[in-house]
Design a protein around this motif. Structure first.
Motif, PDB file in Angstrom:
ATOM      1  N   ASP A  53       0.794  -1.237   0.000  1.00  0.00           N
ATOM      2  CA  ASP A  53       0.000   0.000   0.000  1.00  0.00           C
ATOM      3  C   ASP A  53       0.825   1.286   0.000  1.00  0.00           C
ATOM      4  O   ASP A  53       0.253   2.377  -0.013  1.00  0.00           O
ATOM      5  CB  ASP A  53      -0.972   0.006   1.185  1.00  0.00           C
ATOM      6  CG  ASP A  53      -0.270  -0.123   2.535  1.00  0.00           C
ATOM      7  OD1 ASP A  53       0.914  -0.509   2.557  1.00  0.00           O
ATOM      8  OD2 ASP A  53      -0.911   0.157   3.565  1.00  0.00           O
ATOM      9  N   THR A  54       2.161   1.174  -0.009  1.00  0.00           N
ATOM     10  CA  THR A  54       2.971   2.399   0.011  1.00  0.00           C
ATOM     11  C   THR A  54       3.786   2.606  -1.258  1.00  0.00           C
ATOM     12  O   THR A  54       4.172   3.738  -1.553  1.00  0.00           O
ATOM     13  CB  THR A  54       3.937   2.411   1.208  1.00  0.00           C
ATOM     14  OG1 THR A  54       4.781   1.258   1.155  1.00  0.00           O
ATOM     15  CG2 THR A  54       3.170   2.421   2.521  1.00  0.00           C
ATOM     16  N   ILE A  87       2.752   5.356  -3.584  1.00  0.00           N
ATOM     17  CA  ILE A  87       3.167   6.711  -3.222  1.00  0.00           C
ATOM     18  C   ILE A  87       4.560   6.978  -3.780  1.00  0.00           C
ATOM     19  O   ILE A  87       4.838   8.067  -4.311  1.00  0.00           O
ATOM     20  CB  ILE A  87       3.154   6.895  -1.689  1.00  0.00           C
ATOM     21  CG1 ILE A  87       1.745   6.640  -1.128  1.00  0.00           C
ATOM     22  CG2 ILE A  87       3.633   8.302  -1.312  1.00  0.00           C
ATOM     23  CD1 ILE A  87       1.679   6.671   0.383  1.00  0.00           C
ATOM     24  N   ASP A  88       5.438   5.980  -3.681  1.00  0.00           N
ATOM     25  CA  ASP A  88       6.777   6.114  -4.261  1.00  0.00           C
ATOM     26  C   ASP A  88       6.702   6.417  -5.751  1.00  0.00           C
ATOM     27  O   ASP A  88       7.434   7.277  -6.263  1.00  0.00           O
ATOM     28  CB  ASP A  88       7.571   4.818  -4.067  1.00  0.00           C
ATOM     29  CG  ASP A  88       8.012   4.596  -2.637  1.00  0.00           C
ATOM     30  OD1 ASP A  88       8.779   5.411  -2.122  1.00  0.00           O
ATOM     31  OD2 ASP A  88       7.593   3.592  -2.032  1.00  0.00           O
ATOM     32  N   GLY A 115      -2.292   3.324  -3.095  1.00  0.00           N
ATOM     33  CA  GLY A 115      -1.109   4.130  -2.794  1.00  0.00           C
ATOM     34  C   GLY A 115      -0.869   5.188  -3.852  1.00  0.00           C
ATOM     35  O   GLY A 115      -0.486   6.320  -3.532  1.00  0.00           O
ATOM     36  N   GLU A 140      -3.226   7.956  -3.196  1.00  0.00           N
ATOM     37  CA  GLU A 140      -2.782   8.749  -2.047  1.00  0.00           C
ATOM     38  C   GLU A 140      -1.654   9.687  -2.451  1.00  0.00           C
ATOM     39  O   GLU A 140      -1.623  10.865  -2.064  1.00  0.00           O
ATOM     40  CB  GLU A 140      -2.330   7.831  -0.914  1.00  0.00           C
ATOM     41  CG  GLU A 140      -1.639   8.531   0.254  1.00  0.00           C
ATOM     42  CD  GLU A 140      -2.494   9.596   0.930  1.00  0.00           C
ATOM     43  OE1 GLU A 140      -1.909  10.519   1.541  1.00  0.00           O
ATOM     44  OE2 GLU A 140      -3.747   9.528   0.838  1.00  0.00           O
ATOM     45  N   GLN A 149       8.748  -2.536   7.242  1.00  0.00           N
ATOM     46  CA  GLN A 149       7.970  -1.305   7.349  1.00  0.00           C
ATOM     47  C   GLN A 149       8.865  -0.073   7.285  1.00  0.00           C
ATOM     48  O   GLN A 149       8.540   0.913   6.608  1.00  0.00           O
ATOM     49  CB  GLN A 149       7.172  -1.302   8.656  1.00  0.00           C
ATOM     50  CG  GLN A 149       6.013  -2.288   8.675  1.00  0.00           C
ATOM     51  CD  GLN A 149       5.409  -2.436  10.064  1.00  0.00           C
ATOM     52  OE1 GLN A 149       6.071  -2.177  11.078  1.00  0.00           O
ATOM     53  NE2 GLN A 149       4.155  -2.866  10.122  1.00  0.00           N
ATOM     54  N   ALA A 158       9.215   2.957   3.967  1.00  0.00           N
ATOM     55  CA  ALA A 158       8.747   4.347   4.161  1.00  0.00           C
ATOM     56  C   ALA A 158       8.690   5.036   2.799  1.00  0.00           C
ATOM     57  O   ALA A 158       9.680   5.048   2.072  1.00  0.00           O
ATOM     58  CB  ALA A 158       9.691   5.088   5.096  1.00  0.00           C
ATOM     59  N   PRO A 159       7.549   5.566   2.419  1.00  0.00           N
ATOM     60  CA  PRO A 159       7.412   6.079   1.043  1.00  0.00           C
ATOM     61  C   PRO A 159       8.152   7.383   0.805  1.00  0.00           C
ATOM     62  O   PRO A 159       8.427   8.155   1.724  1.00  0.00           O
ATOM     63  CB  PRO A 159       5.894   6.279   0.899  1.00  0.00           C
ATOM     64  CG  PRO A 159       5.397   6.455   2.288  1.00  0.00           C
ATOM     65  CD  PRO A 159       6.287   5.631   3.165  1.00  0.00           C
TER      66      PRO A 159
END
Length: 341
Positions: free
Chosen positions: A83-84, A87-88, A127, A130, A225, A229-230
């Protein structure tokens, strides 16, 4: 319509049309949530329209960027944390637009896999949505490709494409305005962002730690995790200073780190002189240096070392830029100055 006995179907060949349709339905609300002036951000057509006049531009130039997430995706795939990385994907593209002085307007993605996992793909696109919201950028379309035999089970890859605009008189870098003594301002990163993960994964392998082990450098997080980190998206905080003409140049610190990226934003005859003691790097970098035996030079030419963006600012503009960025939530700090080559 004639049915043929023993006829092959696309599904038998490994492509599930129904799964693809289900994914489209899942992501329609996500795209809708990214609407902005100039774009309706609806999915389903063959292309997307954008109204530059509605976005407030008088004499705009279009700027385009494309990028991926690299082998950071392997961490997401191996840990099931999907889910991140979207964003990346957005961050790598929209931060590049800032380097030209441009505002991100619309974003498209390409997602490719061997067998479509609707839940994983929907998490990835969530993501992406977001990231688009963070960048005030409309998610206007994309492509999902299910290609049996091209990818190992569970693997996927993706690419992002962003279109932005900048008024002709605001294009960066302003090489003619740069001079010795101009200040270099760093904006803090969340960690490696989306670069150097082939080395990151080798360091993790050397450490002997499992992905679900506590991160030695981030309290309360697993190793996965912390390393997922995005990428920080700087659009909303930096754009006002770009539009006000307070920034003479901007470098997005990606692959190549603080060695190879800054020269792309600096006029010929000038160089960046960094004070390497002026900021404290995120603890992940010290951990990687210790475990991997990574030299200072290798670290600086591979990772952002805690500086996600580098701004070039006239000393007279520095107070307004620093105060504005800090007020808006950025970790902003002076990292050096321009000097004669």
């Amino acid at each position: 319509m004639t049915e043929r006995p023993n006829g092959l179907t696309y599904a038998q060949a490994g492509v599930d049309i129904d799964a693809g349709n289900a994914l489209v339905e899942r992501i329609k609300p996500l795209a809708k949530s990214t609407r902005r002036a100039g774009a309706e951000a609806s999915l389903g057509g063959f292309g997307a329209l954008f109204d530059l006049k509605a976005a407030g531009y008088d004499d705009p130039l279009l700027v385009t960027t494309t990028d991926g997430v690299g082998t950071k995706l392997k961490v997401a795939i191996e840990t099931g944390i999907h889910d991140t990385v979207g964003i990346d994907l957005v961050g790598m593209c929209v931060n590049d637009l800032l380097a030209q002085g441009a505002e991100p307007l619309m974003f498209l993605d390409y997602y490719a896999t061997g067998k479509l996992d609707v839940d994983a793909a929907a998490a990835v696109v969530a993501g992406i949505a977001e990231g688009c919201r963070q960048a005030n950028c409309a998610l206007v379309g994309g492509e999902t490709a299910e290609m049996p035999g091209m990818y190992a089970d569970g693997d996927y890859d993706m690419a992002g494409f962003c279109v932005g605009a900048v008024d002709r008189d605001k294009v960066l870098p302003r090489l003619g305005d740069q001079k010795p003594g101009d200040i270099l301002v760093g904006l803090g990163s969340t960690g490696p962002h989306s670069n150097g993960y082939s080395l990151v994964r080798r360091i993790v392998e050397r450490s002997g730690l499992a992905w679900d082990a506590p991160a030695p450098f981030a309290e309360g997080q697993t190793l996965a995790q912390a390393l997922l980190a995005p990428t920080r998206i700087y659009v909303k905080t930096v754009l006002p200073h770009l539009k006000a003409g307070r920034i003479e140049g901007l470098a997005h610190i990606t692959g190549g780190g603080l060695i190879e990226n800054p020269p792309r934003a600096i006029a010929e005859g000038l160089v960046a002189r960094f004070d390497w003691n002026a900021w404290v790097m995120p603890t992940v970098f010290a951990w990687m240096q210790e475990v991997g035996g990574v030299s200072d030079l290798e670290l600086r030419r591979t990772f952002n070392c805690g500086v996600g963006l580098m701004l070039i600012v006239d000393p007279h503009q520095l107070p307004d830029v620093l105060e504005g960025l800090v007020r808006d939530g950025e970790d902003a700090f002076v990292i050096g100055e321009l000097a004669k080559a």
